[in-house]
Motif scaffolding. Structure first.
Motif, mmCIF file in Angstrom:
data_model
loop_
_atom_site.group_PDB
_atom_site.id
_atom_site.type_symbol
_atom_site.label_atom_id
_atom_site.label_comp_id
_atom_site.label_asym_id
_atom_site.label_seq_id
_atom_site.Cartn_x
_atom_site.Cartn_y
_atom_site.Cartn_z
ATOM 1 N N SER A 1 0.732 -1.285 -0.057
ATOM 2 C CA SER A 1 0.060 -0.161 0.147
ATOM 3 C C SER A 1 0.753 1.096 -0.068
ATOM 4 N N ARG A 2 2.125 1.316 0.290
ATOM 5 C CA ARG A 2 3.325 2.120 0.379
ATOM 6 C C ARG A 2 4.014 2.124 -0.834
ATOM 7 N N GLU A 3 4.518 0.938 -1.152
ATOM 8 C CA GLU A 3 5.356 0.794 -2.078
ATOM 9 C C GLU A 3 5.031 -0.645 -2.917
ATOM 10 N N PRO A 4 4.295 -0.492 -3.985
ATOM 11 C CA PRO A 4 3.791 -1.455 -4.675
ATOM 12 C C PRO A 4 4.790 -2.190 -5.465
ATOM 13 N N ALA A 5 5.791 -1.457 -5.907
ATOM 14 C CA ALA A 5 6.854 -2.224 -6.916
ATOM 15 C C ALA A 5 8.178 -2.561 -6.223
ATOM 16 N N GLN A 6 8.660 -3.580 -6.513
ATOM 17 C CA GLN A 6 10.092 -4.083 -5.904
ATOM 18 C C GLN A 6 11.375 -2.901 -6.288
ATOM 19 N N ARG A 7 11.960 -2.990 -5.296
ATOM 20 C CA ARG A 7 12.935 -2.171 -5.312
ATOM 21 C C ARG A 7 14.181 -3.020 -4.648
#
Length: 675
Positions: free
Chosen positions: A455-461
């Motif tokens: 919900s804060r960071e939907p993408a992988q990093r």
């Protein structure tokens, strides 16, 4: 509708005449040469939700496509040269399938439609009509001849025998159209009786029999998949059919692959969770709960709850991931006479679960917080620099939890970690960057996969040498142990101030909707919240989305609020799908690998670094070195090895698929399709 039917009879006749008059492309002059068919889809987009839904399916499963936006200035003209050419003396079809908004979005007599029709006929290319109406031009009777047109909310459609033997063989049989609100029309469409040349794949009851909603229309040497209802990419009726639409369009061989994933992480195992106060409308023990001092209460699983969890897993053939805080459990035990029946029971059943490190005592691993203010802030030193938890302290939290597990015979994958509250990672707005000591601590302990909040960071990093794995928070609250507490807190969040709620829903209308009236706390959880949350989770499952969901150990305690949601998701899924398409319940590491492979593949496709084509029964796929290619192929497909061949991929939903790369001393993946 009657007048429109009459008008389109004449238009359909004109269209047939136009198709007959079109000359075929140069491929017919090379009839003795088997053409090359590139593994890419052409999407002609009118900006409507139906084409957008199919485009999303192509994008999210890794199928390369070229999009032509109708109405845009400077768009390419669709003609013979756009569709086909010659490579190394061999005729080439540039697209293996065509998606159109309807059977002819260019208008009657269009040279572009004529070129497409000739191309499809010459190369055996299939076409999807994303949304059209029932009429003879698509192989159906008009709706006033034994059909239906109108709202489809709640319609109980079914896959026909031809659909089960064909592109929708992975479905259990029923396709229910969503009906989530009696106040909002959600779907509209047409149902028509098939004419000659039309094979129905999905139909529904009408007065006097059944009529088609999806089917194949074979005519004039072409094949169209005709869809006669509107939809968007999120609606369940489309999600169920999406895989079959793509498989039909590509004749079962395409780049990209799809699975239905579902994993559930249970955070805070061994630790207690704070309890919501319906009197204070906050959680005593939380710094942002004024008046909560001395009113703290906690929720923690019992040994009986642990026994139930193990039995439930067996009954549902589904494994939970237990994310544990051993230090919090040891502290609880010390405060309660030195014994802990819960820990003993979970250790006894340790082989039943997947286990994951959630840090030893669940501290906040980011900046040192000042909780004397609301919202909290990061403290700073005399020089004005942020005070951070040290690398040594973070590393100890990871290491000590793993070592405790090993001492109890609990197997963990030390490359996986979810920190308490995803702390250490950036937390907006107070902590806009990762703790600079986090990456080093992860490396110290061999952590490669760090859970994050989707919900804060939907993408992988990347976090140093590790990669994040976004997790979906389920709307089953960590600070509630009973159904009534869940409904009470839900009411506080989702009702207006005038109705006694917090009014948060009024302040953020773009992200939440206020309830028309508060839920009955005695029945609201099971009657309203459970179906809503199960729909959301199931939507993720059906969207080829491997991100895990997370809840808390409190949801397995007391009223065991989690199970009704999971039961509805699993039971509904297993009714909708055939056994050939089971839920993929995988580890966080496997999800991290999947997401990283997708990112590399998507970049290679976007950079035009992928070449893939079919010549007869031979398929060739070339991608940059180190990039695995997702490929889906029919059962019976063989992969060429250095010596001999082997069955390609793994079976799922009636096809074979895999992330694959060239074998030893090969420059490309080479497949042989079955006869």
């Amino acid at each position: 509708m009657v007048n429109k039917n009459r008008m389109n009879r004449a238009a359909a006749a004109m269209g047939v005449a136009a198709l007959i008059s079109v000359a075929l492309p140069a491929a017919t002059a090379h009839a003795a040469v088997t053409p090359r068919i590139d593994l890419k889809v052409l999407v002609v987009d009118d900006g409507g939700s139906s084409v957008d839904a199919i485009t999303s399916e192509l994008r999210d499963t890794g199928v390369p496509y070229t999009r032509v936006l109708l109405g845009s200035t400077g768009r390419p003209v669709i003609n013979a040269g756009f569709l086909a050419d010659t490579v190394d003396g061999r005729p080439r079809a540039k697209y293996q399938g065509v998606v159109l908004p309807n059977e002819n979005p260019f208008g009657e007599g269009s040279a572009e439609m004529a070129a497409l029709s000739a191309y499809e006929t010459a190369y055996g290319i299939r076409q999807v009509d994303a949304y059209t109406w029932a009429h003879p031009g698509v192989g159906l009777e008009y709706t006033d001849n034994g059909g239906y047109s109108g709202q489809l909310d709640g319609t109980q459609a079914a896959v026909t025998a031809a659909g089960k033997a064909g592109p929708f063989n992975y479905l259990g049989g029923q396709v229910a159209f969503e009906d989530n609100s009696a106040l909002v029309p959600e779907s509209y469409g047409f149902m028509g009786k098939p004419r000659a040349g039309y094979t129905s794949y999905l139909d529904a009851p009408v007065a006097g029999g059944r009529a088609s909603l999806v089917g194949e229309y074979a005519h004039d040497g072409r094949s169209e998949l005709v869809v006669t209802f509107g939809y968007n990419q999120y609606q369940q009726q489309f999600r169920l059919l999406a895989r079959g639409i793509v498989d039909w369009l590509t004749q079962g061989i395409h780049l990209g692959q799809e699975r239905n994933y579902f994993a559930v992480h249970v955070d805070d195992v061994f630790a207690p969770d704070a309890r919501w106060s319906k009197e204070l409308n906050c959680t005593p023990g939380d710094y942002a709960c004024p008046g909560g001092e001395g009113k703290e209460s906690t929720i923690r699983m019992s040994a009986a709850d642990a026994q139930y969890a193990a039995q439930w897993q067996t009954a549902k053939n589904f494994k939970l991931d237990l994310l544990f805080n051993a230090g919090a459990g040891e502290e609880w035990k010390a405060q309660n006479g030195g014994t802990d029946a819960l820990t003993a029971q979970l250790i006894a059943d340790r082989a039943t679960y997947r286990w994951m490190n959630h840090t030893y005592s669940h501290p906040f691993l980011g900046c040192v917080q000042n909780t004397a203010v609301v919202p909290w802030t990061c403290t700073k030193n005399a020089a004005g620099a942020v005070n951070w938890m040290s690398r040594a302290d973070i590393s100890a939290q990871i290491r000590d939890n793993n070592n405790w597990a090993a001492s109890k015979g609990i197997t963990t994958d030390r490359t996986e970690l979810v920190t308490g509250e995803h702390s250490g990672l950036k937390t907006l707005p107070q902590q806009p960057q990762d703790n600079p000591n986090l990456a080093g601590a992860l490396a110290d302990n061999g952590v490669k996969w760090a859970g994050s909040d989707s919900s804060r960071e939907p993408a992988q990093r990347a976090v140093g040498s590790a990669l994040t794995v976004p997790r979906y928070p389920m709307n089953v609250y960590y600070n509630t142990g009973t159904n009534a507490e869940m409904a009470d807190e839900y009411n506080w969040i989702y009702t207006s101030r005038a109705a006694g709620g917090s009014g948060v829903c009024e302040d953020n209308p773009a992200t939440s909707t206020c309830l028309p009236a508060p839920l009955d706390t005695a029945t609201g959880y099971l009657d309203y919240i459970v179906p809503a949350e199960a729909r959301t989770a199931l939507r993720h499952v059906l969207a080829n989305d491997p991100r895990p969901h997370y809840v808390h150990q409190s949801n397995l305690a007391e009223d065991r609020t989690l199970y009704p949601v999971l039961n509805q998701v699993l039971d509904t899924y297993r009714t909708l799908y055939a056994p050939s398409a089971p839920i993929v319940n995988q580890s966080m590491k496997d999800t991290g690998v999947e997401l990283s492979r997708r990112a590399a593949w998507d970049k290679a496709v976007a950079d035009n670094q992928v070449t893939a084509y079919r010549i007869g029964k031979d398929v060739t796929v070339k991608a940059p070195s180190g990039v695995l290619a997702p490929v889906t192929a029919p059962t019976g497909t063989k992969k060429q090895l250095l010596l001999g061949a082997a069955d390609f991929g793994t079976a799922y939903a009636g096809t074979r698929s895999a992330w694959t790369s060239p074998e030893l001393m090969q420059s490309a993946v080479t497949l042989k399709l079955p006869s």
